[in-house]
Design a protein around this motif. Structure first.
Motif, mmCIF file in Angstrom:
data_model
loop_
_atom_site.group_PDB
_atom_site.id
_atom_site.type_symbol
_atom_site.label_atom_id
_atom_site.label_comp_id
_atom_site.label_asym_id
_atom_site.label_seq_id
_atom_site.Cartn_x
_atom_site.Cartn_y
_atom_site.Cartn_z
ATOM 1 N N SER A 103 0.839 -1.203 0.000
ATOM 2 C CA SER A 103 0.000 0.000 0.000
ATOM 3 C C SER A 103 0.872 1.250 0.000
ATOM 4 O O SER A 103 1.474 1.596 1.014
ATOM 5 C CB SER A 103 -0.911 0.020 1.227
ATOM 6 O OG SER A 103 -1.561 1.272 1.316
ATOM 7 N N ALA A 105 -0.223 4.322 -0.199
ATOM 8 C CA ALA A 105 -0.857 5.342 0.631
ATOM 9 C C ALA A 105 -0.464 5.164 2.095
ATOM 10 O O ALA A 105 -0.123 6.130 2.790
ATOM 11 C CB ALA A 105 -2.371 5.283 0.475
ATOM 12 N N SER A 143 3.183 11.438 -7.839
ATOM 13 C CA SER A 143 1.834 10.868 -7.829
ATOM 14 C C SER A 143 1.829 9.587 -8.659
ATOM 15 O O SER A 143 2.840 9.210 -9.244
ATOM 16 C CB SER A 143 0.826 11.881 -8.396
ATOM 17 O OG SER A 143 1.309 12.451 -9.614
ATOM 18 N N THR A 146 -3.061 3.699 -7.760
ATOM 19 C CA THR A 146 -2.912 2.717 -6.692
ATOM 20 C C THR A 146 -4.236 2.042 -6.359
ATOM 21 O O THR A 146 -5.311 2.631 -6.548
ATOM 22 C CB THR A 146 -2.355 3.385 -5.421
ATOM 23 O OG1 THR A 146 -2.192 2.401 -4.397
ATOM 24 C CG2 THR A 146 -3.286 4.467 -4.911
ATOM 25 N N SER A 148 -4.510 1.173 -3.180
ATOM 26 C CA SER A 148 -4.394 1.317 -1.729
ATOM 27 C C SER A 148 -5.731 1.594 -1.053
ATOM 28 O O SER A 148 -5.917 1.265 0.125
ATOM 29 C CB SER A 148 -3.435 2.468 -1.383
ATOM 30 O OG SER A 148 -2.134 2.221 -1.835
ATOM 31 N N VAL A 156 -3.067 8.670 -6.402
ATOM 32 C CA VAL A 156 -2.462 9.099 -5.148
ATOM 33 C C VAL A 156 -1.560 10.277 -5.490
ATOM 34 O O VAL A 156 -0.857 10.260 -6.503
ATOM 35 C CB VAL A 156 -1.679 7.935 -4.483
ATOM 36 C CG1 VAL A 156 -0.573 7.407 -5.377
ATOM 37 C CG2 VAL A 156 -1.129 8.349 -3.138
ATOM 38 N N HIS A 157 -1.611 11.319 -4.660
ATOM 39 C CA HIS A 157 -0.978 12.584 -5.041
ATOM 40 C C HIS A 157 0.102 13.068 -4.074
ATOM 41 O O HIS A 157 0.633 14.161 -4.265
ATOM 42 C CB HIS A 157 -2.041 13.685 -5.166
ATOM 43 C CG HIS A 157 -2.981 13.499 -6.314
ATOM 44 N ND1 HIS A 157 -2.582 13.566 -7.629
ATOM 45 C CD2 HIS A 157 -4.308 13.219 -6.344
ATOM 46 C CE1 HIS A 157 -3.623 13.368 -8.424
ATOM 47 N NE2 HIS A 157 -4.684 13.150 -7.664
ATOM 48 N N ASP A 158 0.424 12.277 -3.056
ATOM 49 C CA ASP A 158 1.340 12.806 -2.043
ATOM 50 C C ASP A 158 2.655 12.028 -2.001
ATOM 51 O O ASP A 158 3.212 11.774 -0.943
ATOM 52 C CB ASP A 158 0.681 12.828 -0.667
ATOM 53 C CG ASP A 158 0.218 11.449 -0.209
ATOM 54 O OD1 ASP A 158 0.133 10.532 -1.049
ATOM 55 O OD2 ASP A 158 -0.058 11.285 0.993
#
Length: 245
Positions: A103, A105, A143, A146, A148, A156-158
């Motif tokens: 994962s 995230a 990014s 995913t 997750s 996912v952007h972080d």
């Protein structure tokens, strides 16, 4: 031993079936070690299984694979607490840091709790080769896509953003990966996105892509960019085939 410049090998591979064991380290992992320039001693391979919850049986399999390869594997576990006093010092002692899948995230959230977002930038700048598979590929980018959050793939952007691009993994083996990347790039939700088929890796020198490499003949890497009128365009990047040991 530091690499000549900040180096990342972001992959959708790295493991191959073992002859007498469950798995062995594949050409992508060996290439990451070669990139570090280590010689005259056993390479030091740092291992993070954060994305899979630091499961001990997984770590044991990686230990065995590293032993067969002649590498010294040293895991950094964050569950239930860090297993070293000085996380940054531990990472700086490694030749290569390999981040496993799972994962992304959860990995990013746990890393930030322990300050690893800032630590990894310093480790990267110091010349330790950063590498990994799947979640361990996306994490170095801004990014990606995913599962997750559930069975349906999402963005996912972080990511840590050490390289200023998005990342698509398992591009040829999961049916929704490619169309979702195209949709998100066309909508402007993802920027320029570098993608890998299973068995392929992206080598970044500093913040620029230097080449794609593969441990599986015929597989590809790709760059997806946004065109006018909200359309996405995909270009294949032919990877260099790595020699099997």
């Amino acid at each position: 031993m530091p690499a000549d410049s900040p180096t990342i090998l972001a992959t959708s591979g790295g493991y191959v079936p073992g002859r007498r064991t469950q798995l062995e380290l594949g050409p992508l992992v060996h290439h990451a070690v070669e990139l570090s320039g280590v010689s005259g001693r056993a390479p030091r391979l740092g291992y993070l299984g954060t994305a899979g919850g630091d499961q001990r049986w997984v770590i044991a399999e990686r230990y065995e694979a590293a032993r067969l390869a002649g590498y010294t594997l040293s895991p950094l576990r964050l569950f239930t607490m860090p297993n070293v006093d000085d996380v940054e010092g531990y990472l700086l002692e490694q030749d290569v840091v390999w981040v496993d899948g799972g994962s992304v995230a959860n990995l990013l959230a746990v890393w930030r709790v322990h300050g690893l977002d800032a630590i990894f930038r310093r480790v990267w700048e110091a010349g330790v080769v950063l590498a990994g598979v799947s979640a361990g590929s996306i994490c170095w980018h801004t990014s990606g896509t995913t599962d997750s959050f559930g069975p349906e793939l999402r963005a996912v952007h972080d990511g840590l953003g050490l390289v200023p691009y998005a990342n698509g993994v398992h591009y040829d083996s999961e049916p929704r990966r490619r169309p979702l990347v195209h949709e998100l790039v066309a909508a402007g939700e993802l920027g320029t996105t570098y993608c890998t088929d299973d068995g392929v890796g992206l080598l970044y020198r500093g913040t620029e892509l230097a080449e794609a490499v593969t441990e599986v003949p015929g597989k590809g890497a790709y760059v997806v960019t946004r065109r006018a009128a909200g359309a996405a365009a995909e270009e294949r990047i032919e990877p260099r085939l790595l020699r099997r040991g």
